[in-house]
Design a protein around this motif. Structure first.
Motif, PDB file in Angstrom:
ATOM      1  N   GLY A 286       0.835  -1.193   0.000  1.00  0.00           N
ATOM      2  CA  GLY A 286       0.000   0.000   0.000  1.00  0.00           C
ATOM      3  C   GLY A 286       0.871   1.244   0.000  1.00  0.00           C
ATOM      4  N   ARG A 287       0.351   2.331   0.547  1.00  0.00           N
ATOM      5  CA  ARG A 287       1.095   3.594   0.535  1.00  0.00           C
ATOM      6  C   ARG A 287       1.449   4.026   1.967  1.00  0.00           C
ATOM      7  NH1 ARG A 287      -0.099   9.273  -2.687  1.00  0.00           N
ATOM      8  NH2 ARG A 287       1.558  10.449  -1.591  1.00  0.00           N
ATOM      9  N   VAL A 288       2.721   4.137   2.217  1.00  0.00           N
ATOM     10  CA  VAL A 288       3.219   4.722   3.462  1.00  0.00           C
ATOM     11  C   VAL A 288       4.271   5.736   3.062  1.00  0.00           C
ATOM     12  CG1 VAL A 288       4.396   4.334   5.644  1.00  0.00           C
ATOM     13  CG2 VAL A 288       2.823   2.604   4.773  1.00  0.00           C
ATOM     14  N   ASP A 289       4.000   6.971   3.264  1.00  0.00           N
ATOM     15  CA  ASP A 289       4.941   8.006   2.814  1.00  0.00           C
ATOM     16  C   ASP A 289       6.103   8.157   3.785  1.00  0.00           C
ATOM     17  OD1 ASP A 289       2.240   8.548   1.616  1.00  0.00           O
ATOM     18  OD2 ASP A 289       3.497   9.943   0.470  1.00  0.00           O
ATOM     19  N   VAL A 290       5.796   8.248   5.060  1.00  0.00           N
ATOM     20  CA  VAL A 290       6.842   8.449   6.069  1.00  0.00           C
ATOM     21  C   VAL A 290       6.395   7.761   7.347  1.00  0.00           C
ATOM     22  CG1 VAL A 290       8.088  10.126   7.510  1.00  0.00           C
ATOM     23  CG2 VAL A 290       7.546  10.705   5.141  1.00  0.00           C
ATOM     24  N   PHE A 291       7.335   7.153   8.061  1.00  0.00           N
ATOM     25  CA  PHE A 291       7.013   6.693   9.417  1.00  0.00           C
ATOM     26  C   PHE A 291       8.011   7.300  10.380  1.00  0.00           C
ATOM     27  CE2 PHE A 291      10.054   3.208   8.592  1.00  0.00           C
ATOM     28  CZ  PHE A 291       9.874   3.013   7.230  1.00  0.00           C
ATOM     29  N   VAL A 292       7.477   7.654  11.551  1.00  0.00           N
ATOM     30  CA  VAL A 292       8.224   8.487  12.494  1.00  0.00           C
ATOM     31  C   VAL A 292       8.472   7.691  13.769  1.00  0.00           C
ATOM     32  CG1 VAL A 292       8.131  10.614  13.835  1.00  0.00           C
ATOM     33  CG2 VAL A 292       7.143  10.546  11.539  1.00  0.00           C
ATOM     34  N   GLN A 293       9.725   7.712  14.249  1.00  0.00           N
ATOM     35  CA  GLN A 293      10.086   6.974  15.447  1.00  0.00           C
ATOM     36  C   GLN A 293      10.766   7.884  16.465  1.00  0.00           C
ATOM     37  OE1 GLN A 293       9.455   4.196  12.344  1.00  0.00           O
ATOM     38  NE2 GLN A 293      10.990   5.785  12.328  1.00  0.00           N
ATOM     39  N   SER A 294      10.602   7.562  17.712  1.00  0.00           N
ATOM     40  CA  SER A 294      11.300   8.263  18.781  1.00  0.00           C
ATOM     41  C   SER A 294      12.671   7.634  18.985  1.00  0.00           C
ATOM     42  CB  SER A 294      10.476   8.138  20.060  1.00  0.00           C
ATOM     43  OG  SER A 294      11.270   8.287  21.196  1.00  0.00           O
ATOM     44  N   THR A 295      13.693   8.452  19.267  1.00  0.00           N
ATOM     45  CA  THR A 295      14.997   7.845  19.595  1.00  0.00           C
ATOM     46  C   THR A 295      15.040   7.404  21.054  1.00  0.00           C
ATOM     47  OG1 THR A 295      15.924  10.025  20.079  1.00  0.00           O
ATOM     48  CG2 THR A 295      16.315   9.142  17.884  1.00  0.00           C
ATOM     49  N   ASP A 296      14.483   8.206  21.961  1.00  0.00           N
ATOM     50  CA  ASP A 296      14.599   7.838  23.375  1.00  0.00           C
ATOM     51  C   ASP A 296      13.843   6.556  23.692  1.00  0.00           C
ATOM     52  OD1 ASP A 296      12.362   9.962  23.031  1.00  0.00           O
ATOM     53  OD2 ASP A 296      11.855   9.047  24.947  1.00  0.00           O
ATOM     54  N   LYS A 297      12.666   6.392  23.100  1.00  0.00           N
ATOM     55  CA  LYS A 297      11.852   5.228  23.441  1.00  0.00           C
ATOM     56  C   LYS A 297      12.407   3.941  22.820  1.00  0.00           C
ATOM     57  CE  LYS A 297       7.547   7.820  24.007  1.00  0.00           C
ATOM     58  NZ  LYS A 297       6.269   8.157  23.356  1.00  0.00           N
ATOM     59  N   ASN A 298      13.086   4.065  21.721  1.00  0.00           N
ATOM     60  CA  ASN A 298      13.573   2.859  21.044  1.00  0.00           C
ATOM     61  C   ASN A 298      15.042   2.554  21.302  1.00  0.00           C
ATOM     62  OD1 ASN A 298      11.258   1.945  19.327  1.00  0.00           O
ATOM     63  ND2 ASN A 298      11.380   4.081  18.650  1.00  0.00           N
ATOM     64  N   PHE A 299      15.830   3.574  21.638  1.00  0.00           N
ATOM     65  CA  PHE A 299      17.281   3.358  21.724  1.00  0.00           C
ATOM     66  C   PHE A 299      17.890   3.769  23.063  1.00  0.00           C
ATOM     67  CE2 PHE A 299      16.432   3.557  17.147  1.00  0.00           C
ATOM     68  CZ  PHE A 299      17.062   2.395  16.736  1.00  0.00           C
ATOM     69  N   MET A 300      17.043   4.086  24.020  1.00  0.00           N
ATOM     70  CA  MET A 300      17.532   4.407  25.358  1.00  0.00           C
ATOM     71  C   MET A 300      18.554   5.531  25.368  1.00  0.00           C
ATOM     72  SD  MET A 300      17.601   0.714  27.192  1.00  0.00           S
ATOM     73  CE  MET A 300      18.110  -0.253  25.804  1.00  0.00           C
ATOM     74  N   VAL A 301      18.147   6.637  24.793  1.00  0.00           N
ATOM     75  CA  VAL A 301      18.912   7.886  24.889  1.00  0.00           C
ATOM     76  C   VAL A 301      17.997   8.917  25.555  1.00  0.00           C
ATOM     77  CG1 VAL A 301      20.392   7.474  22.885  1.00  0.00           C
ATOM     78  CG2 VAL A 301      18.150   8.554  22.560  1.00  0.00           C
ATOM     79  N   PRO A 302      18.537  10.022  26.032  1.00  0.00           N
ATOM     80  CA  PRO A 302      17.649  11.046  26.580  1.00  0.00           C
ATOM     81  C   PRO A 302      16.673  11.571  25.537  1.00  0.00           C
ATOM     82  CG  PRO A 302      19.908  11.440  27.270  1.00  0.00           C
ATOM     83  CD  PRO A 302      19.953  10.361  26.233  1.00  0.00           C
TER      84      PRO A 302
END
Lengths: 458, 458, 458, 458
Positions: free
Chosen positions: A261-277
């Motif tokens: 299908g169509r997904v133009d952009v997906f957005v991720q948090s760095t702190d929640k996924n990679f344990m940074v501030p």
């Protein structure tokens, strides 16, 4: 120093250099994490490439990356120029070759990490020095360049203010698609969303925004179906995948949605996924267009801090370190859900059957006399992150009316908690223990449900 | 330990605590800067107030400020929650009392600093974790809430992309008011600006944007006159005061403009004014309205890093430290301009008479055969920050056409340099020395001016 | 900040303070290790008690703990006064209440750690800023105060230069008691030692020095028997327990020897037992006399660095952390010895049966054509710490002649390695792997034992 | 990154490398101090040469420089092996090429620094990880190797316990030569010393110990005359030059004494001369013999911390930085003495005429009613380092009797203070101010001299 020993030291140094060369040429996570000594050395080498650290520099500009305080200088390892240039947030800075290299390498490693997490569609990635909500706003702003007249955003309801506000901030109007309840789960009303598309002048629709990662009992949105609808209707589709990287299920959904299908952009948090501030996010896509607009529209420079945190962390994890974190979280999640079920049942409540959500889980609080108190009792016992929700009446949020705000639309009281990346077995055990303690205190009282307001601890 | 000595240690500790109490109650810069040992101690105390650092915390949320790598944890002193909440970038975070306190104290100290710098109008201040360009965009976005239909921004030309892009980013159209040349100076064409206002439907004008700090030979805009016009016409007025804090002249202009006309918000860079790494800005105003919109419209959280840099730096400077820096810069500027005049005259050129600009200065390059080469020759000799400008023809920048872009409209080639806060006498001496070296190399050649393009090093 | 949340922060702060109070009052290891954030905070609080960090200090002495370089200041957390005073290395410094407190607390925690390790006799402990060899010399020097005319030290042979030199450094003459071989083990020749006592004028004997921790195939000395002899003869007995803390067996031997015989002082390394950088040692005793001489005879001040490393490390480990380390090492040692046995037998060699040594183990190299090469081949493959010993002829060391120096007296070639505290399973696996690789290379050649010299890598 | 800019970064990197090469080949202080960023980079490069930081190391020895706590690892930049080997404190460690290099470079830079300070005789230098007192003891111990039967040390009285104890610690007996008073100065009784030599069996004399740096009114010893006597009598001569490096006068005395007489070794403190934390010393000589004994007699390893502090500090100062510090101190000393004279005279006291002592100065307290209180009053006002001395009766110190201990033999009460390296004008001003305050409080009372005991704050 004896030549034999020096030779071993030199060989070790050589093997370190070849790790650096490999990083520069392969542009992905190192197989194994680097030690802090090696990371520090690499950072020092890079910092020495920035003009403010040149041995004999004389600065006569208005911005020379002078740093007044030494605690500040050291916490930034001598980097001071930030990232970006007037023209582009990902542009190389002539004065700051080291900083620029870090930005590029971070973007490459982030792309690799997303693919390791299972999102094959992550062909283009941009690590931004702004958190998820602002990143969503920036993506929407960029879409407006492509669809200048569009002002409406079709949005599947999720009861967090941040995403709603990112729509409002850029001057758009949200068309809110309420969720459905199926068994215990709050799921996407795909028909409702289709109807919203049919009801709209499509030229007026900037995009559809869906969410994968959210607190149980809400499930990830049915993004595969939504993506197909968006492709059919030629409407952009943005996925808020805030902390979905840590769930193989979210990753698979994204891969399939992008493929079919169509997904133009997906957005991720760095702190929640990679344990940074808190402070960074990753926007990703299978095609470069929107990302190019985002990078080139950014006015001026930005803080390098969130990028540098990711750079260090990714070097430190390495491929195997990151894979292990993902695997351990999945294993711990099973344990977490089992324990939560036990404790719920021992108090006559039950675990909600939310099989689509593999990060958080929720239990009913049907028999609690005063459920809203439970959250504050837990926080007072140093349990952070639970949500106790008691749905009731209507609430106006940023000018929009929601029924039972905080519950995503779920009708009865519940307590939810998450087993996120980096959580330890000790966290879970302590949490369960304190939860039992608090419930036993509460359930000794006669059950007397008050239709009080939602309670959110976090 | 003998009681007498312990007593002195206790008294010292007490006098430290009372410094903290004073800070919390008086909410302004300490009179004298704190030592790094004291700052570190205060930071540790504050960090221990955030839930991720609680002794017995169990985290079961999706965001628990876990930090994977130790270099990262230490560089943030254990802070991980960032700033802001879904509802407000300046909101208190229940999980992060320490971080929240830092944000509040920083805003108070920043306000004090602006007043020390001479801007009496700085009654309300917000320190934002984004650089100047993005802060300008955010302010414009906020104004759009107040004037939803307005789409035009009247802007006095300044040849830096960042400000222009902040207008474009938020979807506005700039009406560019070109500058005038008076003697050697590039100054505001106040009549032109007045005409632009007359030519516009004022309901369509979002605001007027002016600039105080810029590279010679451009002078600070005539913001007092512009402010009066704006008051008269009821049009908002935003001042880009990027690095103007360090010039008493810019401060006085802002004070007078605010007192006798209309200035809605003025925007400052943190790195350029306070010697911290790039990444923060200060928006200030004599009234709280626009700032309130900015803070409450921000979607989600943000990095605390630029705030923390300012917090540490302001504690470290103290009132007297900051005053001394301002004073030393002013004194050094006189020396800088004198030396620049000497070297210019010794090569048959002259210092441009730009008495309105007290941060940078420029010399003519009328006799240089190949002026554009000078900039790269200087950078290769580790002089950073000079600008060599050779105006020529038209250039399209972000869809707008500028004559002699880079020169702000000045007609002949010149070299400009700045004496910014934190510059040392050694910087100036080394610069002058290398400049003479480079010029003597250039001016030995026969003069052969080529109408080549502008050259900007930074 | 909402009062409820602030209350939780305050309670957390209170629970932290109560940990500090507990430490100050109970004077032993905290039950659970402290986080780095809490350790840093405590260090900052202590540093603020030293006069060089007083807010308004004016220093007009010749030693004011000024620190020139900021990297240096920060690595010492602001402490600069060292430890000790002219009169006593453990004396309180009026100018440095914080440093003095650290020294006292470290000595208390060290005593607790020794008792946790199983040495009940550790009633008095002194953590010294000098490594084991120098600490041995200092103890011998102190004994000379008690026995001014004694100049001879009866010493059971151990082939490390450091202990021999500590005897020579203080101007004593060693009477070397060679070891016996029993089965595969190098053990104390108790009869030989008794004979040496009989042969000496006891007034001339300063003490007997034995060793518990050493490389297989040498076993810990028979210190229980020796202690009984020393009690009988009224001769002091010093035990070099360099890295014996990590072995329950050495701890038990010391406890029994102290209970049933005479042990005046036992000396331990900090780096080998507690994973801190080289530079400290612990001298301990069941009675305070010798320790009091050591502390009060030390001329002047000393570096605080080794003390501070121990202070931080012990707070960081806590009681349970230290117990776990000891337990994990014991478990890993079994694995290590099993794997070593397997690889030895697969090459036709065998594990030496050294059941008395529970830290290191050794395998025969009887069939190796060129055993001395093996050590350097292993080091070149980044295996550090193995010892390949090929005993041969006599060697003069510091004026004394040893047969087969390096072997402790063992007659045939062997390779030994240790499984020390902090070693990981990965270390062992990688070592075994590389050992097999190196042996397979070596053993393909025809066996051709050369009577070459000993080879010591470390 | 554009090739032109990268080239400048590379050239800067190259110029950094060439600074390292220069350091390695020239083996002296860099002309100009390095920035912390460059020092950190060099330290990281060196740390990566130690086996514990090898990328793929497997450690199976008993000492593998594992570091448990991360605060500890970072404060030592990853170095863990200490310095020295069983055989020699200055020996190279095969496992630690980086640490070994630091030790060697520090010794070279220290030699250069001593020569910059004006001591031409400093041809051989050893930086030791022990403070001055212990270094004195170590030197005396080494001399005993050369003169095994000698047990007496002729020592010119200086009222600090540390030096006296270093003599006693090594089992020697001091022959104390009391000082003379000449005008206001306490000076060497050269005739008394000569008589002590005549009275002794010279074979029984280990050495003469003199002192250059001490608190006024004691002057530096007449070491030129003493050195000539020692040459004549063939008796070794050790000079305690604790903080004499900062005084050109002491340096000249040492140079002349070495050139025209006998000076075997002179001992300096690192903390007092180079502003590092307490813990190191420098022993120096014009010939290598004694130093060779010291280095090769040291039993075992030692902490690297004091060496590393010096390494960083010397790189950070550079030649010009160190020269400036020396020069600024001299200039400040004049100011200090003038101010002290003024304040003394304003209270009817006077500055003692101690022209031989160019580091400290003293004023009379003849009219104070209660002089001993003054010291504690000053310390309570955060003035550290003054000494108030009220000579009286006899005192037994370490078994020896001194008349008026603390005064070096001066007969009347005085207050002394120093202007040491690193002191700032602010220190002096604040000190004078508080001194005046305290004196005005004291001198309002009727004068009533009590023959109370000495008071030493430090």
């Amino acid at each position: 120093i004896g030549p034999a020993y020096l030779k071993t030291a030199e060989e070790s140094n050589h093997s370190r250099s070849s790790e650096v060369t490999k990083l520069l040429s392969q542009r992905r996570l190192p197989d194994h994490g680097w030690s802090d000594v090696h990371i520090q050395l690499f950072l020092s080498e890079l910092a020495a490439m920035d003009s403010n650290n040149f041995l004999h520099n004389a600065g006569v500009g208005e911005r020379e990356a002078r740093i007044y305080n030494d605690l500040v200088r050291k916490r930034h390892f001598g980097f001071g120029h930030g990232i970006g240039r007037a023209g582009d947030i990902a542009a190389v800075q002539p004065k700051a070759a080291g900083s620029s290299l870090i930005l590029q390498l971070t973007n490459y490693m982030v792309r690799d990490a997303l693919q390791i997490a299972g999102i094959k569609a992550a062909k283009h990635c941009l690590c931004l020095p702004m958190a998820t909500g602002m990143a969503m706003a920036t993506v929407l702003q960029a879409l407006k360049k492509q669809r200048p007249s569009a002002r409406k955003v079709i949005w599947t309801r999720v009861d967090q203010k941040s995403c709603l506000k990112s729509i409002l901030t850029v001057g758009c109007e949200p068309i809110i698609v309420n969720n459905k309840i199926q068994d215990d789960e709050v799921i996407t009303d795909v028909e409702g969303l289709e109807q919203a598309l049919l009801d709209s002048d499509l030229n007026d629709v900037l995009c559809v925004v869906t969410t994968t990662s959210c607190f149980a009992p809400r499930a990830p949105d049915a993004i595969v179906k939504v993506a197909r609808l968006c492709r059919q209707k030629c409407v952009p589709h943005i996925v808020n995948n805030a902390y979905g990287l840590q769930s193989r299920r979210c990753a698979n959904l994204l891969s399939e949605a992008s493929a079919t299908g169509r997904v133009d952009v997906f957005v991720q948090s760095t702190d929640k996924n990679f344990m940074v501030p808190v402070g960074g996010s990753i926007i990703a896509s299978s095609s470069p267009e929107v990302l190019d607009i985002v990078r080139s529209d950014y006015p001026g420079r930005a803080s390098m801090a969130p990028i540098l945190d990711m750079f260090i962390t990714l070097l430190s994890m390495g491929r195997t370190g990151y894979q292990n974190l993902l695997k351990e979280r999945e294993e711990l999640f099973s344990y977490f859900r089992d324990r939560l079920r036990q404790v719920a049942e021992s108090f006559g409540e039950r675990l909600l059957n939310t099989k689509g959500n593999l990060i958080s889980a929720a239990i009913t609080l049907d028999k609690a006399s005063n459920p809203t108190e439970l959250g504050s009792m837990l926080f007072a016992r140093c349990v952070s992150g639970t949500r106790v929700v008691v749905p009731h009446g209507e609430k106006n949020v940023c000018g929009h009316t929601f029924l039972g705000y905080g519950s995503h639309g779920f009708p009865t009281p519940y307590l939810s908690a998450a087993c996120a990346i980096g959580a330890t077995k000790k966290d879970i055990i302590v949490f369960i223990d304190r939860l039992e303690h608090v419930l036993s205190h509460e359930y000794a009282k006669p059950v007397n449900r008050s239709p009080s307001s939602e309670f959110e601890l976090v």
